[in-house]
Design a protein around this motif. Structure first.
Motif, PDB file in Angstrom:
ATOM      1  N   PRO A  38     -48.668  -1.716  -9.804  1.00  0.00           N
ATOM      2  CA  PRO A  38     -48.018  -1.870 -11.114  1.00  0.00           C
ATOM      3  C   PRO A  38     -48.091  -0.606 -11.970  1.00  0.00           C
ATOM      4  CG  PRO A  38     -49.907  -3.362 -10.919  1.00  0.00           C
ATOM      5  CD  PRO A  38     -49.770  -2.645  -9.625  1.00  0.00           C
TER       6      PRO A  38
ATOM      7  N   ALA B 227     -43.569  -4.513  -8.742  1.00  0.00           N
ATOM      8  CA  ALA B 227     -44.779  -4.784  -9.533  1.00  0.00           C
ATOM      9  C   ALA B 227     -45.027  -6.281  -9.646  1.00  0.00           C
ATOM     10  CB  ALA B 227     -44.660  -4.160 -10.921  1.00  0.00           C
TER      11      ALA B 227
ATOM     12  N   GLY C  19     -45.850  -7.671  -6.081  1.00  0.00           N
ATOM     13  CA  GLY C  19     -47.025  -7.019  -5.519  1.00  0.00           C
ATOM     14  C   GLY C  19     -46.645  -6.301  -4.235  1.00  0.00           C
TER      15      GLY C  19
ATOM     16  N   ASP D 138     -54.761  -6.628  -4.767  1.00  0.00           N
ATOM     17  CA  ASP D 138     -53.341  -6.957  -4.869  1.00  0.00           C
ATOM     18  C   ASP D 138     -53.094  -8.282  -5.573  1.00  0.00           C
ATOM     19  OD1 ASP D 138     -54.525  -8.067  -2.563  1.00  0.00           O
ATOM     20  OD2 ASP D 138     -52.581  -8.341  -1.610  1.00  0.00           O
TER      21      ASP D 138
ATOM     22  N   LEU E 104     -53.244  -7.986  -9.366  1.00  0.00           N
ATOM     23  CA  LEU E 104     -52.276  -7.110 -10.033  1.00  0.00           C
ATOM     24  C   LEU E 104     -50.826  -7.468  -9.751  1.00  0.00           C
ATOM     25  CD1 LEU E 104     -54.021  -3.661  -9.462  1.00  0.00           C
ATOM     26  CD2 LEU E 104     -54.008  -5.044 -11.543  1.00  0.00           C
ATOM     27  N   ASP E 105     -50.549  -8.696  -9.297  1.00  0.00           N
ATOM     28  CA  ASP E 105     -49.153  -9.072  -9.072  1.00  0.00           C
ATOM     29  C   ASP E 105     -48.758 -10.190 -10.028  1.00  0.00           C
ATOM     30  OD1 ASP E 105     -50.393 -11.289  -7.971  1.00  0.00           O
ATOM     31  OD2 ASP E 105     -49.538 -11.047  -5.982  1.00  0.00           O
TER      32      ASP E 105
ATOM     33  N   GLY F 274     -48.657  -8.057 -13.016  1.00  0.00           N
ATOM     34  CA  GLY F 274     -47.959  -6.887 -12.483  1.00  0.00           C
ATOM     35  C   GLY F 274     -46.708  -6.558 -13.267  1.00  0.00           C
TER      36      GLY F 274
END
Length: 170
Positions: A73, A117, A120, A133, A136-137, A141
Motif C-alpha cells: 500500500p 493496494a 493486497g 499482507d 495491509l490489504d 490498504g
C-alpha cells in the motif's frame, strides 16, 4: 488460487516495472535530471531539480516495491501521489484521452495502484513472506494507498505548485 496469485504477480510486476522505468528515464535518458528539472520548472513545480529527483526516485522506489509486493500500500501511495501531480500539472487541460496528452494514463495507473493496494499483493509477494499482507490489504490498504497517495499529491501541489502566468489566465 494459483491463478489469482499469478494474475496479481503479472499485474504488480508489469505496472511496477513500467513505473520504475519512468523514473529511470528521468535520471539516465533524454535530458536526464537537468532536462527534467527544466521541464518541471517550466510547468510550475519549483524548485525543478528537487521535484525531478523526487519524481524519479519515487517512481523507481514505488515501482520496484510494487513489483516485489513489499509494503504494497505504501508503494501504491507513492504511485498515486505522483499520478495526482502529473495529472494536474501536465495533463488536465488536454481532456481524458492520452492520444491528446490527456490524463487517461495517469488515471489508469492510479486506479490499478489503488486496486492492488486494496486486494493486497497476494501469496507470491514479500509482504506475504513477512506475514504482513493480511494486515495491509482491504480497506486498510485502500486507505493507505489511495488516501495517502491523493493526500500526498495534493499536499505537494499546495506547497510547491506555482502555475506559469500563461496557465493562470486560462
Amino acid at each position: 488460487m494459483d491463478e489469482m496469485n499469478l494474475a496479481m504477480l503479472f499485474l504488480r510486476v508489469g505496472i511496477g516495472l513500467t513505473f520504475a522505468a519512468h523514473g529511470y528515464g528521468k535520471i539516465f535518458q533524454g535530458g536526464r535530471i537537468p532536462g527534467t528539472a527544466g521541464w518541471f520548472d517550466s510547468m510550475g513545480m519549483k524548485p525543478g531539480k528537487l521535484h525531478a529527483w523526487m519524481a524519479a526516485l519515487t517512481e523507481i522506489g514505488a515501482g520496484l516495491l510494487l513489483a516485489l509486493g513489499l509494503f504494497t500500500p505504501l508503494a501504491a501511495a507513492g504511485m498515486i501521489g505522483v499520478m495526482v501531480v502529473a495529472a494536474w500539472t501536465v495533463h488536465r487541460h488536454n481532456g481524458f484521452m492520452i492520444v491528446r496528452e490527456g490524463w487517461e494514463y495517469t488515471f489508469v495507473l492510479a486506479v490499478v495502484a489503488a486496486a492492488v493496494a486494496t486486494l493486497g499483493p497476494m501469496e507470491w509477494s514479500i509482504d506475504n513472506a513477512l506475514g504482513i499482507d493480511d494486515d495491509l490489504d482491504g480497506y486498510v490498504g485502500l486507505a493507505i494507498g489511495a488516501g495517502g497517495g491523493v493526500l500526498a499529491g495534493l499536499t505537494q501541489l499546495a506547497v510547491f505548485y506555482r502555475p506559469p502566468k500563461s496557465e493562470e489566465t486560462n
